[in-house]
Design an enzyme around this catalytic site. Structure first.
Site, short mmCIF file in Angstrom:
data_model
loop_
_atom_site.label_atom_id
_atom_site.label_comp_id
_atom_site.label_asym_id
_atom_site.label_seq_id
_atom_site.Cartn_x
_atom_site.Cartn_y
_atom_site.Cartn_z
CE1 TYR A 190 55.52 9.70 4.79
CE2 TYR A 190 55.48 10.37 2.66
CZ TYR A 190 55.72 9.11 3.40
OH TYR A 190 55.80 7.94 2.93
CG ASP B 174 49.44 14.50 5.86
OD1 ASP B 174 48.84 13.73 6.19
OD2 ASP B 174 50.52 14.11 4.80
CE LYS C 66 51.96 5.62 6.81
NZ LYS C 66 52.38 6.99 6.20
C1 LIG Z 1 52.62 7.88 5.44
C2 LIG Z 1 52.33 9.09 5.12
C3 LIG Z 1 52.12 9.75 3.88
C4 LIG Z 1 52.24 8.98 2.57
O1 LIG Z 1 51.15 7.78 2.67
P1 LIG Z 1 51.55 6.65 1.78
O2 LIG Z 1 50.33 5.85 1.95
O3 LIG Z 1 52.64 5.86 2.10
O4 LIG Z 1 51.58 6.91 0.10
C5 LIG Z 1 51.77 11.15 3.73
N1 LIG Z 1 51.82 11.74 4.83
C6 LIG Z 1 52.15 11.42 6.11
C7 LIG Z 1 52.00 11.92 7.04
C8 LIG Z 1 52.57 9.97 6.48
O5 LIG Z 1 52.70 9.38 7.49
#
Ligand SMILES: *Cc1c(COP(=O)(O)O)cnc(C)c1O
Length: 396
Positions: free
Chosen positions: A111, A185, A210
């Site tokens: 990311y 992640d 998300k």
């Molecule tokens: C959106 C996202 C992030 C960051 O998250 P935020 O809530 O925008 O700080 C990190 N990793 C992945 C895979 C993401 O899609």
């Protein structure tokens, strides 16, 4: 009270791990910065851990704790800590493990915010950052086994926007052999589609912005793991202060109740759309782990038993064509992010990967005509029709 850890996922999502008490059906929004303690002795009891209690909302808050307990239950971990954004959870976790001058091994295709943060760790804190190709388990094992022992093996799977997978079982085996803790992640998979902790991953991270929140109305992040490791992260979180607001916590808890339903609908929509696009004459390539043509489909089947998620990407011929498609959508909205009820689209070339050199784009499998689609819960037929009308008239 029945042990809720033995119930099905939908029941767990709706009811959470706490026995319900007479009174309010939902967790109240504890919109308070501080907490009144019963007596001067009680202050000692709380600080010494003899009584569980809240002192100050940067440390803990009942609304935030309700989210942490429910996400830990869904992810299958002892504990979780929630923060104000995914990046808040990720940076806090990495800083808790990697000291200045330390070493971190991670996969490529991270990311963007995380890639920037690791560069910052390198430039400002003298951290050695070794990135290995996402799909190459042998390269990861060799990086972990050679050189100074890394403080953390940081992984992301599936990746944005070309949906490459890290083989988590292989990564865990190699990291354990080298004595290195693992963090993943798992935002793109969601706790419904993949359970990294069951595969031995120590810390599982989510951007709760998300799927967990799921309605495009908040930012938040969560780190899940053993009580001990989550406490280690939160010792840093308390200092840095990316504190989750109680009102956002309330919205996440509400979102979590429908997480399995939403993800199931999203998985089905995305699979149908990926299959449809794969047959479309104007579409040159489709990246989706649920397609038999995906180079890691067998691994995806094993590692993502719940489904393949809502994000897919596909290529049209040129940047101009991709822009035309974006502007022609009637239902799909042009916006960054994913995992919500609304279908969203974006062009990695002009957003998440803007300004990256050509060879880096090529390595990630991104072209100027790559369109990322984050599928929502709308009716499948409406989405397919919207895609068809947006793609109509494009040259091959
Ligand atoms: C959106 C996202 C992030 C960051 O998250 P935020 O809530 O925008 O700080 C990190 N990793 C992945 C895979 C993401 O899609």
């Amino acid at each position: 009270m029945e042990d809720k850890r033995s119930v099905g996922e939908r029941t767990a999502a709706v009811h959470g791990p706490r026995p319900s008490e007479p009174g309010s059906l939902t967790t109240p929004i504890h919109q308070t910065s501080t907490f009144v303690l019963a007596s001067a002795d009680d202050v000692d009891a709380v600080y010494e851990g003899r009584r569980e209690g809240d002192v100050y909302s940067r440390y803990s808050n009942p609304s935030v704790r309700a989210v942490e307990e429910r996400v830990a239950m869904l992810e299958g971990t002892q504990a979780a800590a929630a923060y104000a954004s995914g990046m808040g959870a990720i940076t806090t976790t990495v800083l808790a493990f990697v000291p200045p001058g330390g070493r971190i091994v991670a996969n490529e295709d991270l990311y963007g915010g995380v890639a920037n943060f690791l560069k910052w760790m390198r430039d400002r804190l003298g951290v050695r950052v070794d990135l290995v190709p996402t799909t190459d388990a042998a390269a990861l094992a060799s990086a972990l086994a050679s050189g100074p022992r890394p403080s953390l093996c940081y992984l992301e799977t599936p990746t944005n926007p070309t949906l490459r997978l890290v083989d988590l079982a292989a990564a865990v085996e190699a990291a354990r052999a080298a004595g290195v803790p693992t963090a993943v992640d798992s935002t793109f998979a969601s706790p419904v589609n993949s359970k990294p902790h069951a595969l031995g991953v120590d810390l599982v991270l989510h951007s709760a912005t998300k799927y967990l929140g799921g309605h495009g109305d908040l930012t938040a992040g969560v780190v899940c793991g053993s009580k001990e490791l989550v406490a280690r992260v939160h010792a840093v979180g308390k200092m840095l202060g990316p504190t989750l607001d109680p009102h956002a916590a309330f919205l996440i808890e509400r979102g979590l109740k429908t997480l399995p339903l939403r993800v199931k609908a999203i998985n089905e929509n995305a699979q149908a759309i990926a299959e449809h696009l794969a047959r479309h004459p104007a579409v040159h390539a489709v990246h989706y782990p649920g397609l038999a043509s995906h180079p890691q489909h067998a691994l995806a089947k094993k590692q993502m038993p719940g489904g393949y998620g809502g994000v897919l990407s596909f290529d049209v011929a040129t940047f101009a064509d991709a822009k035309r498609v974006l502007d022609a959508f009637r239902i799909v909205r042009n916006a960054a992010s994913l995992g919500g009820v609304e279908s969203l689209c974006s062009l990695p070339y002009q957003q998440s990967h803007r300004g990256q050199p050509k060879d880096a784009l090529a390595r990630s499998g991104i072209t100027e005509g790559t369109i990322r689609l984050a599928v929502g819960v709308e009716d499948k037929d409406d989405l397919v029709r919207d895609l068809d009308q947006a793609l109509s008239g494009l040259r091959k």
